[in-house]
Write a protein that holds these residues in place. Structure first.
Motif, PDB file in Angstrom:
ATOM      1  N   TYR A  14       0.815  -1.213   0.000  1.00 45.52           N
ATOM      2  CA  TYR A  14       0.000   0.000   0.000  1.00 45.52           C
ATOM      3  C   TYR A  14       0.851   1.267   0.000  1.00 45.52           C
ATOM      4  O   TYR A  14       0.504   2.291  -0.612  1.00 45.52           O
ATOM      5  CB  TYR A  14      -0.929   0.006   1.215  1.00 45.52           C
ATOM      6  N   THR A  15       1.969   1.171   0.699  1.00 50.22           N
ATOM      7  CA  THR A  15       2.872   2.320   0.725  1.00 50.22           C
ATOM      8  C   THR A  15       3.436   2.586  -0.660  1.00 50.22           C
ATOM      9  O   THR A  15       3.550   3.756  -1.093  1.00 50.22           O
ATOM     10  CB  THR A  15       4.008   2.071   1.715  1.00 50.22           C
ATOM     11  N   PHE A  16       3.784   1.522  -1.369  1.00 47.19           N
ATOM     12  CA  PHE A  16       4.323   1.675  -2.723  1.00 47.19           C
ATOM     13  C   PHE A  16       3.276   2.285  -3.671  1.00 47.19           C
ATOM     14  O   PHE A  16       3.563   3.221  -4.434  1.00 47.19           O
ATOM     15  CB  PHE A  16       4.788   0.301  -3.240  1.00 47.19           C
ATOM     16  N   ILE A  17       2.046   1.785  -3.590  1.00 47.19           N
ATOM     17  CA  ILE A  17       0.986   2.313  -4.461  1.00 47.19           C
ATOM     18  C   ILE A  17       0.719   3.793  -4.144  1.00 47.19           C
ATOM     19  O   ILE A  17       0.556   4.626  -5.034  1.00 47.19           O
ATOM     20  CB  ILE A  17      -0.294   1.493  -4.296  1.00 47.19           C
ATOM     21  N   ALA A  18       0.656   4.119  -2.855  1.00 50.85           N
ATOM     22  CA  ALA A  18       0.384   5.498  -2.457  1.00 50.85           C
ATOM     23  C   ALA A  18       1.500   6.431  -2.890  1.00 50.85           C
ATOM     24  O   ALA A  18       1.254   7.579  -3.294  1.00 50.85           O
ATOM     25  CB  ALA A  18       0.184   5.575  -0.953  1.00 50.85           C
ATOM     26  N   SER A  19       2.740   5.974  -2.791  1.00 49.83           N
ATOM     27  CA  SER A  19       3.856   6.841  -3.180  1.00 49.83           C
ATOM     28  C   SER A  19       3.808   7.175  -4.666  1.00 49.83           C
ATOM     29  O   SER A  19       4.193   8.277  -5.072  1.00 49.83           O
ATOM     30  CB  SER A  19       5.185   6.165  -2.826  1.00 49.83           C
ATOM     31  N   ILE A  20       3.345   6.218  -5.477  1.00 47.58           N
ATOM     32  CA  ILE A  20       3.259   6.484  -6.911  1.00 47.58           C
ATOM     33  C   ILE A  20       2.037   7.334  -7.237  1.00 47.58           C
ATOM     34  O   ILE A  20       2.141   8.382  -7.887  1.00 47.58           O
ATOM     35  CB  ILE A  20       3.214   5.154  -7.696  1.00 47.58           C
TER      36      ILE A  20
END
Length: 1435
Positions: free
Chosen positions: A1263-1269
């Motif tokens: 989720y952190t990766f998706i949010a960062s993008i």
């Protein structure tokens, strides 16, 4: 006894005083009839008061003043049937005064015995002539009332030193160094003993004052009024009240009178007793001097000097140094009544500026497109002559230097008419007479036309402006050229009155002489008429079905009354003219028929309408009982002024309901029956009025009257057509349309061939109003634009047929009883409905409720006025008032196109003199737009003495007590609204336009100029509110600081004062908000600015009240305990007060522009914010579900190690720390609560990843990766890019929003009760501005995208069928005959139309040939392709 008069070089001998038993002359009927004891040599001057009621003459040699009552006095309205009786001579003498060289009255009356002739022997040789270095100026005021039957007039007399005061001399090159030494007039009272009836006296000037010197005197002559046997008012001399004189003033003197505004009414006759003396002014080479006067004019004092405009000042400096009278003639020719004319030349343009001397303001500006004559000719032929009508001073007429007269409208400066008088070589005088409906022109005849003595003959021309348009020449035998050469001294004129004084001092009326000649001509014409036998034609059968003449009349009304006016039979051809009397119309039909030759007959042998008159009875009163009734029909002789019309008289009468009568029709009918049966007299009737009309041959033959009747008939018929119950089937509708076509053709031909006369007719009788109410859109378009196709979409000036105006002719109402309500517009007359006052407003109101495409006539007017406004802003005088109506009735599409017209960029003003002094510096000229309104003559005010109060007309007096009260109201009392929420209709057109909240208007340069000008008055009120709020916020800040600090830095007494001031200002602001809420209503009040206003006040008052619980007089807040909740409240209050302070600055451009930047950006990106918030909400919800109870999820243990030394034992210790992370605690894991999850997710955008640092779980990492993008890289960069793009466009929009909020504040300020400390300046006609609006370039670009006529897009979708007006084959048989020059113009225009048609046909053929060529090419290409395909198939 002998005496040498050194002032005139006259040596005389006088007899001693003699006594006789003769009766006193001069008291016959209360007036002095014969006063002739003077030296033989006489030279007279005459002046008339502004209203024409009194005349004063002055014998410049013998120093005699005579005051007479004008027995030929002509008020504005004179009944047509009333004739002015009396002799030509004006001999009603009131007073006869003798003065000495010091202007002191030596004798009130000069007497002589009847039957004797006293004389004084003198000899006038070359050495004893009057000093040519001196000239005289005299003027008389209107009569003013002291008390019952006691009145007075003022007479001003000035001896002018021409060399000192009327020329520029080498000794006085600097105008500013020249000033009067004495500013007060010396006042002297007179007490003369009454003389015996048999006493004769001759007074000789004393030897002590025998030297001529300059000076001025003002005599106050008191009169008594008496009524004589003929019931006319006469005034008799009572005494001389005072004389104010000075030997230091040498000027042209003028009394400036104005109508009393409270008593003046267009519907009443203009009464001279309703005037007030506004100013007493003096004019010389150096400027215009204004004198203040005390109550009842007992004393005078110089108060202010006004500079001449630069254009006339240059001419005075350079042109008149070598003339005997200096600039006197020039100044005298520039003055008429209360107006001062200034001419300016620039290239091919001449500007004519008319200044109102009553307020020293520019009244109007007219423009002529002609070159200035050479300097020699200009000086040779004197100056431009002008005159002004008494009709509200509504029109001004000016003269070209030699032959051409032009008529301008005072209201807007537009040219109404021009006339070239070929009978004259030079014009000397112009004057309106006959209630301003006729123009009198006096001038010189041609060089060949001379009298037996070799002198040029004087020509007099009477130009009937509004009734016939004809010019009638007249010659007067006893009107010598010498009077014209000295026209400034020998003729006296005011509107409608012209008097002359001859060499013997006798005053006579020129108009009386002219009337005698006209009466003689009329009598001769009547005699000629009587010589011709009466011609009465037998009545054949009617040429038209009598039921067709009034298709709206239902039922069995008797309509068989007709008369044959002309019947001529030539072989088989028969020509008939018949007059028909219907129920509400009188019509004349014409038919030419031939039993054999039926193919080439006028109108195919059918009758055609030649004339129509209607009684214009309201539609709800028209019925059989109120029909036209014939009183008599008389057929006279045919004196051949018209080959087909005999001299006939038809008198009809009808009955109309009394306006105050609210009874039913049956009662009205009973009253009519009683009158007809002669049971009651007409005068005894109170329910109905008996109206009558006489129709004569001249009503038919004079086109002015016939066209006016035709326009009124169109209105009359359309009102009946709108009533569906009257035109109830197709046959009636067809007959009605056929009659409308005939009437429109009558009007069209007159408008086409005589455009100037049509324009004059419109000015006098407002026939455009009838066309609007008639829904004659096609005819209106022709009147406004003519044949646009033949003149390149531009109407030349000579063909202009209509100009705008706001004022109706006196005595006439703009709207009649059923002008608006005949089509069931029942909202007219309600409280919030605007009553139309001009044709533009009438067209808007008349078309309201229709679809935009059916309001085309409104677009015609808007396009016509705005198109011509580039030449003169006066064209927009009605549009500017009507703009609020356009918004009110949803004409937004028209307004949008209107505001992109070139005229809204402003019109260049050629004169730099109108710019105020403070705007003339280079620093100001290079800054932003500056607007100003009233244009005044520049003045210096070194003479004003506040102790000397001037009498002014109906102005509010501001004394010390009044000003103290105003200061109290200004400081302590909130302003209330003088205009209610439902009474906004009384606001100015600008404010009403603003209140309709159309944002498209704020990108217009003209609107910015208006806002800039109006802001000058409103900003003072804004700053008063801002200062109050600033004090209010400061009080709260200081009191809260004392509470938080618990110290005695601020003393208790001062704290108490701050608290009191705080609560007072809080109450003041809350009351202001409540007043504004009541005025604006809840819907318009609830905007962000008002919400912040209210919340910031209420919250601050609440917090202050809580703080006061801990306040003590002994130590203030010293013993108060801290309360965290109260501290939070204080912080919120201070935060809101700072926001409110920032919002207060929104009306100041320097700061406000950035406030609107922020507001616009927030509004623009708000949808993106919503989308971004939803994304954040989604991630927050996801993480809340995942980490709400994260006991089973592995966390990252954070350990810290190191060494430490014990300071007591110096022992080194190894230390290791391990974090104690509790996943169920909200302080360690923010995702345990949903609200903190949202905040934590939002801070991901600032690179704060709490979950990544604490949890070791693949789902968290995902989720952190998706949010960062998505959230950081994509959305955050999108937001930055989006905001960057918005900011590039925000500047122009911010400027518009700033103008919008300023305009709304101005509109609200106008509705408030205003507090003044002096009488405010009236609203100006025009607003001038310097510089260029910031949005001008953007507006120019947008204007190019909206070029074209306003009606172009709407005319294509309009439901009305545009008719093409053209000549008919029966025109040559018509009774209407037009001049040959008009026929030539008509033929030229026909040739132009033929040429245009041929050009159109040729272009059409060329287009068709090109289409055929293109088709050939396409066919050839297609054949080649087919051949190519066939070859492929063969292979």
């Amino acid at each position: 006894m002998s005496e040498n008069l050194t002032d005139y070089g006259i040596k005389i001998e006088a007899h001693q005083t003699e006594h006789s038993d003769s009766n006193l002359l001069g008291h016959e009927n209360g007036s002095i009839k014969s006063l002739d004891i003077t030296k033989k040599k006489k030279d007279y001057q005459i002046a008339i008061c502004q209203d024409g009621k009194f005349v004063v003459t002055f014998d410049m040699v013998n120093l005699r003043i005579k005051i007479l009552q004008n027995t030929d006095y002509r008020p504005f309205y004179i009944c047509e049937e009333k004739e002015l009786d009396g002799t030509v001579e004006i001999d009603e003498t009131i007073a006869y005064l003798k003065i000495n060289n010091d202007f002191i009255i030596e004798n009130e009356n000069v007497y002589k015995p009847q039957g004797s002739e006293l004389d004084i022997n003198n000899s006038m040789d070359d050495e004893n002539k009057m000093d040519v270095t001196f000239r005289w100026s005299i003027d008389i005021s209107n009569i003013h009332k002291m008390n019952d039957d006691q009145y007075f007039v003022l007479v001003a007399l000035s001896r002018i030193n021409v060399d000192e005061d009327m020329k520029r001399t080498n000794e006085k090159n600097n105008d500013n160094n020249y000033d009067y030494k004495e500013r007060y007039f010396i006042k002297k009272k007179f007490e003369f003993l009454p003389r015996k009836f048999n006493e004769t006296t001759v007074d000789i000037p004393s030897e002590s004052n025998n030297k001529s010197k300059k000076g001025i005197a003002i005599y106050r002559i008191e009169l008594n009024k008496e009524i004589r046997e003929n019931e006319n008012e006469y005034y008799v001399f009572n005494r001389i009240g005072t004389c104010c004189y000075s030997n230091n003033h040498s000027v042209i003197c003028r009394f400036v009178e104005v109508l009393n505004e409270d008593d003046s009414d267009d519907s009443k006759d203009l009464d001279p007793d309703d005037t007030v003396l506004k100013k007493f002014i003096l004019l010389n080479f150096y400027g215009i001097y204004n004198f203040e006067f005390s109550d009842h004019y007992y004393s005078f004092r110089l108060s202010e000097k006004f500079e001449y405009p630069q254009s006339i000042k240059r001419k005075l400096n350079n042109w008149y140094a070598d003339t005997d009278d200096g600039c006197m003639k020039r100044l005298l020719s520039s003055i008429y009544d209360k107006y001062f004319l200034v001419t300016k030349y620039k290239k091919d343009n001449q500007l004519l500026e008319v200044y109102n001397l009553a307020n020293m303001e520019l009244e109007t500006t007219a423009k002529r497109f002609e070159k200035e004559d050479e300097l020699f000719n200009f000086k040779k032929y004197n100056y431009i002559i002008f005159t002004i009508t008494v009709v509200d001073y509504n029109f001004v007429l000016l003269k070209e230097i030699i032959l051409l007269s032009r008529l301008y409208c005072m209201e807007n400066g537009l040219q109404v008419a021009s006339k070239k008088f070929n009978e004259m070589e030079r014009i000397h005088l112009l004057e309106f007479i006959d209630s301003d409906e006729t123009l009198l022109v006096i001038g010189e005849g041609s060089k060949e036309d001379k009298d037996p003595e070799g002198e040029k003959k004087l020509k007099i021309i009477i130009w009937d402006l509004y009734n016939t348009g004809k010019v009638e020449p007249i010659e007067l035998d006893d009107f010598p050229m010498d009077i014209v050469r000295n026209i400034d001294t020998r003729l006296a004129r005011t509107s409608g009155n012209i008097l002359q004084i001859d060499n013997d001092g006798k005053v006579s009326s020129i108009l009386k002489k002219i009337e005698r000649i006209l009466r003689q001509r009329k009598e001769k014409t009547e005699e000629e008429k009587n010589k011709h036998p009466e011609v009465c034609y037998p009545n054949p059968k009617p040429i038209i079905d009598v039921s067709d003449i009034e298709p709206w009349v239902l039922g069995e009304h008797e309509r068989k009354t007709y008369y044959t006016l002309y019947h001529n039979k030539r072989g088989t051809e028969e020509e008939i003219l018949q007059l028909f009397v219907g129920r509400s119309t009188v019509q004349i039909w014409h038919q030419v028929k031939d039993s054999k030759n039926k193919g080439d007959l006028p109108n195919n042998g059918k009758p055609f309408l030649e004339y129509i008159w209607t009684n214009r009875i309201p539609i709800n009163q028209e019925r059989d009982k109120t029909k036209l009734r014939i009183e008599y029909f008389k057929c006279g002789s045919n004196d051949r002024p018209h080959e087909k019309l005999n001299d006939f008289h038809l008198k009809v009468y009808w009955y109309e309901r009394n306006i105050e009568n609210n009874k039913k029709k049956d009662e009205d009918d009973e009253e009519i029956d009683k009158i007809e049966q002669k049971k009651i007299e007409i005068n005894e009737n109170k329910m109905v009025n008996r109206c009558d009309k006489v129709i004569k041959q001249e009503d038919i033959s004079e086109k002015f009257r016939a066209v006016r009747h035709a326009c009124k008939a169109l209105e009359h018929l359309n009102k009946r057509c709108k009533n569906k119950s009257l035109i109830d089937n197709y046959i009636r509708s067809y007959k009605y349309r056929d009659m409308i076509t005939y009437i429109e053709l009558i009007v069209w031909k007159f408008a086409k061939l005589e455009p100037q006369n049509f324009r004059l007719l419109d000015i006098r009788h407002n026939i455009m109003k009838s066309l609007i109410l008639s829904d004659c859109d096609d005819l209106i378009k022709y009147v406004l634009f003519g044949n646009e196709e033949s003149i390149g979409n531009r109407v030349v000036h000579d063909e202009l047929r209509h100009i705008p105006f706001n004022k109706s002719w006196p005595g006439r109402k703009f709207l009649k009883e059923d002008d608006l309500d005949f089509a069931e517009k029942n909202d007219y007359g309600s409280k919030n409905i605007i009553k139309p006052e001009n044709n533009m407003e009438l067209a808007i109101y008349h078309c309201k409720g229709r679809e935009v495409k059916d309001m085309i006539v409104v677009a015609y007017f808007l396009e016509y006025y705005s198109r011509n406004a580039m030449d003169n802003a006066g064209w927009m005088c009605t549009v500017s008032k009507a703009i609020p109506l356009l918004f009110r009735y949803n004409y937004d599409d028209f307004v949008r196109k209107l505001f992109y017209k070139e005229c809204f960029a402003g019109i260049t003003q050629d004169s730099v003199e109108i710019i105020p002094k403070e705007y003339l510096t280079s620093h100001i000229l290079n800054t932003e737009l500056r607007a100003f309104g009233t244009v005044k003559l520049r003045s210096d005010k070194p003479f004003i003495n506040k102790k000397f109060e001037s009498k002014d007309e109906e102005k509010e007096e501001y004394n010390f007590k009044k000003n103290i009260l105003n200061i109290f109201l200004l400081i302590f009392i909130p302003r209330w609204y003088k205009v209610g929420r439902n009474d906004k209709i009384i606001l100015s057109p600008f404010s009403r336009t603003i209140l309709h909240e159309n944002d498209d208007i704020y990108d217009n340069p003209a609107i910015e100029a208006v806002i800039s000008f109006q802001w000058q008055n409103a900003k003072n009120y804004f700053f008063s509110l801002f200062i109050r709020f600033l004090i209010y916020a400061t009080c709260f800040g200081l009191v809260s600081w004392a509470y938080l600090d618990h110290s005695n830095i601020i003393s208790q007494n001062f704290l108490l004062i701050l608290i009191i001031v705080f609560y007072y200002l809080a109450i003041y602001q809350l009351i202001t908000e409540v007043i504004e809420f009541r005025y604006r209503g809840i819907e318009k009040y609830c905007e962000i600015f008002n919400i912040f206003d209210t919340i910031s006040i209420i919250l601050a008052v609440t917090i202050m009240t809580i703080m006061l619980k801990n306040f003590q007089l002994s130590d203030g807040f010293g013993s108060a305990e801290d309360n965290i909740g109260l501290i939070v409240g204080i912080s919120f209050s201070i935060f809101l007060l700072w926001i409110e302070l920032i919002l207060y600055l929104r009306l100041l451009p320097v700061i406000g522009i950035y406030i609107y930047h922020v507001i616009i950006i927030i509004k623009t990106i708000f949808p993106f914010f919503i989308f971004m918030a939803i994304v954040i909400f989604a991630f927050a919800h996801t993480m809340f579900v995942l980490l709400r109870n994260a006991t089973d999820i592995k966390t990252k243990d954070s350990t810290f190690s190191g060494t430490a030394t014990n300071s007591l034992t110096n022992e080194i210790l190894d230390i290791k720390f391990k974090s104690d992370f509790d996943p169920t605690s909200s302080s360690d894991n923010p995702f345990t609560t949903f609200s903190r999850a949202i905040m934590t997710t939002y801070f991901w955008t600032s690179d704060n990843w709490v979950q990544r640092d604490q949890f070791y779980f693949w789902a968290v990492d995902l989720y952190t990766f998706i949010a960062s993008i998505f959230l950081v890289i994509v959305l955050q960069n999108m937001l930055i890019a989006y905001m960057s793009g918005v900011y590039e466009e925000v500047t122009a929009k911010s400027r518009q929003i700033l103008l919008k909020h300023r305009a709304n504040f101005i509109a609200e300020y106008e509705a408030l009760h205003h507090i003044h400390f002096s009488n405010p300046e009236p609203e100006p006609k025009f607003i001038y501005y310097l510089g260029q609006p910031r949005n001008f370039e953007e507006w120019s670009v947008a204007k190019k995208r909206n070029e074209g006529a306003i009606y172009d897009d709407f005319e294509e979708n309009s439901v009305f069928i545009q008719r093409i007006f053209k000549e008919r084959n029966y025109d040559k048989f018509s009774i209407w005959k037009y001049d040959d020059d008009n026929n030539i113009k008509e033929r030229i225009e026909n040739f132009k139309n033929i040429g245009n048609d041929m050009s159109d046909n040729i272009e059409y053929l060329i287009d068709k040939i090109k289409e055929i060529e293109n088709m050939k090419i396409d066919l050839k290409s297609t054949v080649e392709k087919l051949n190519h395909e066939l070859e492929k198939l063969k292979k």
